[in-house]
Design a protein around this motif. Structure first.
Motif, PDB file in Angstrom:
ATOM      1  N   ASP A   3       8.392   6.016  12.596  1.00 35.54           N
ATOM      2  CA  ASP A   3       9.258   7.179  12.793  1.00 35.54           C
ATOM      3  C   ASP A   3       9.686   7.306  14.252  1.00 35.54           C
ATOM      4  O   ASP A   3      10.868   7.525  14.555  1.00 35.54           O
ATOM      5  N   LYS A  21      10.690  15.792   9.840  1.00 35.09           N
ATOM      6  CA  LYS A  21      10.440  14.813   8.793  1.00 35.09           C
ATOM      7  C   LYS A  21       8.970  14.868   8.409  1.00 35.09           C
ATOM      8  O   LYS A  21       8.095  14.850   9.279  1.00 35.09           O
ATOM      9  N   GLY A  65       6.003  12.955   6.261  1.00 34.18           N
ATOM     10  CA  GLY A  65       5.612  11.733   5.571  1.00 34.18           C
ATOM     11  C   GLY A  65       4.284  11.920   4.864  1.00 34.18           C
ATOM     12  O   GLY A  65       4.121  12.801   4.028  1.00 34.18           O
ATOM     13  N   ASP A 122       9.615  12.755   2.811  1.00 29.38           N
ATOM     14  CA  ASP A 122       9.394  11.441   2.223  1.00 29.38           C
ATOM     15  C   ASP A 122       8.046  11.510   1.508  1.00 29.38           C
ATOM     16  O   ASP A 122       7.007  11.510   2.164  1.00 29.38           O
ATOM     17  N   THR A 165      13.060  11.988  -0.460  1.00 26.36           N
ATOM     18  CA  THR A 165      13.495  10.590  -0.482  1.00 26.36           C
ATOM     19  C   THR A 165      12.501   9.717  -1.261  1.00 26.36           C
ATOM     20  O   THR A 165      11.946   8.759  -0.714  1.00 26.36           O
ATOM     21  N   ASN A 212      10.903   6.856  -3.718  1.00 27.65           N
ATOM     22  CA  ASN A 212      11.243   5.613  -4.406  1.00 27.65           C
ATOM     23  C   ASN A 212      10.950   5.812  -5.895  1.00 27.65           C
ATOM     24  O   ASN A 212      10.554   6.911  -6.323  1.00 27.65           O
ATOM     25  N   LYS A 266      15.577   6.139  -4.214  1.00 24.79           N
ATOM     26  CA  LYS A 266      15.674   4.760  -3.733  1.00 24.79           C
ATOM     27  C   LYS A 266      15.324   3.782  -4.856  1.00 24.79           C
ATOM     28  O   LYS A 266      14.252   3.872  -5.448  1.00 24.79           O
ATOM     29  N   GLY A 278      10.348   2.486   3.688  1.00 27.87           N
ATOM     30  CA  GLY A 278      10.581   3.869   3.268  1.00 27.87           C
ATOM     31  C   GLY A 278      10.498   4.843   4.429  1.00 27.87           C
ATOM     32  O   GLY A 278      11.327   5.758   4.553  1.00 27.87           O
ATOM     33  N   CYS A 279       9.502   4.663   5.287  1.00 33.26           N
ATOM     34  CA  CYS A 279       9.370   5.505   6.479  1.00 33.26           C
ATOM     35  C   CYS A 279      10.601   5.374   7.368  1.00 33.26           C
ATOM     36  O   CYS A 279      11.137   6.361   7.877  1.00 33.26           O
ATOM     37  N   SER A 293      13.820   7.121   5.815  1.00 31.55           N
ATOM     38  CA  SER A 293      13.784   8.581   5.902  1.00 31.55           C
ATOM     39  C   SER A 293      13.824   9.057   7.352  1.00 31.55           C
ATOM     40  O   SER A 293      14.394  10.119   7.649  1.00 31.55           O
TER      41      SER A 293
END
Length: 268
Positions: free
Chosen positions: A22, A76, A78, A104, A136, A138, A175, A211-212, A215
């Motif tokens: 990030d 953000k 996570g 995320d 976000t 998957n 995603k 993925g990190c 996002s």
């Protein structure tokens, strides 16, 4: 004015995922990067060995320390690790009222290792998701959030979007990288529009932290663009970071993407 972007997530000592990814992504996007740690994770490119959640009160203290001193343009979230940490994050963000939250829903590392305790899924879904500007997930994460099997086709991706949006966020960026095929479809879905973001699958084993990174890129870009444009640009950034990942030599497993592909001169 340079935007300030704040990540709340777990660590990765090899630097390819989590907080480290990030911070790299925020910086590559020209924003000022900040972070609060939820869990210390012993992981590398081959897998997760263990993780140690931090005390929820201490996570809250970190969040307060940032908001009490610094303007925060985007948050953000996570890895939350536990339900109590998720509740602590929600409590502090309810107090500080950031304008934009990117969630995320990190559950499983690329290696397949779990990154949260079972009770954290419910807290993430019921407490944090309704606070989010965009989530976000998957495909496996989307299945877990909805309590059903992951979508196995593009048609099934489209079908679950209304249910994901009904969890309470303003937008969903679903995603599709887990589906087979030469192209990868991501779908940005909101109350009034749906946008397909389709592109080629990059032939690489360097998938650690994708993925990190996506996002995080979305979070930074939302300081300058609307949601559809930010999502498209975030996907384009990740594609280039994957293409250039072969310039790195990191680890024996699934290596990281090249976050600074357009900033570093690697020609010698």
């Amino acid at each position: 004015m340079i935007a300030n972007v704040f990540s709340i997530a777990g660590t990765d000592p090899t630097g390819g995922a989590g907080i480290q990814a990030d911070l790299k992504t925020f910086s590559a996007m020209g924003t000022y990067a900040m972070a609060a740690i939820t869990a210390v994770v012993a992981q590398n490119t081959s897998g997760v060995r263990a993780f140690q959640p931090l005390d929820p009160g201490f996570v809250a203290d970190q969040i307060d320390a940032v908001f009490d001193d610094v303007r925060v343009d985007v948050v953000k979230i996570g890895m939350v690790a536990t339900a109590d940490i998720a509740k602590a994050i929600a409590d502090r963000l309810t107090k500080h009222k950031p304008a934009c939250i990117v969630l995320d829903p990190v559950m499983v590392a690329k290696s397949g290792d779990l990154l949260l305790q079972p009770d954290a899924v419910e807290a993430m879904r019921d407490i944090l998701t309704p606070m989010a500007t965009v989530i976000t997930p998957n495909l496996p994460e989307a299945g877990v959030l909805l309590g059903r099997e992951m979508p196995k086709s593009r048609e099934e991706m489209y079908a679950i979007l209304p249910d994901l949006l009904a969890l309470g966020s303003q937008w969903v960026l679903l995603k599709g990288g887990h589906l087979p095929g030469e192209n990868i479809l991501d779908i940005l879905y909101g109350e009034k529009e749906s946008i397909d973001i389709d592109g080629p699958r990059i032939d690489t084993n360097n998938l650690h932290g994708t993925g990190c990174t996506l996002s995080a890129a979305l979070s930074a870009l939302l300081t300058r663009y609307d949601m559809p444009e930010s999502a498209k640009r975030a996907r384009a950034y990740l594609t280039e970071a994957l293409i250039h990942s072969s310039e790195l030599s990191v680890g024996k497993g699934k290596g990281p993407v090249h976050h600074f592909y357009d900033l570093w001169n690697t020609s010698g």
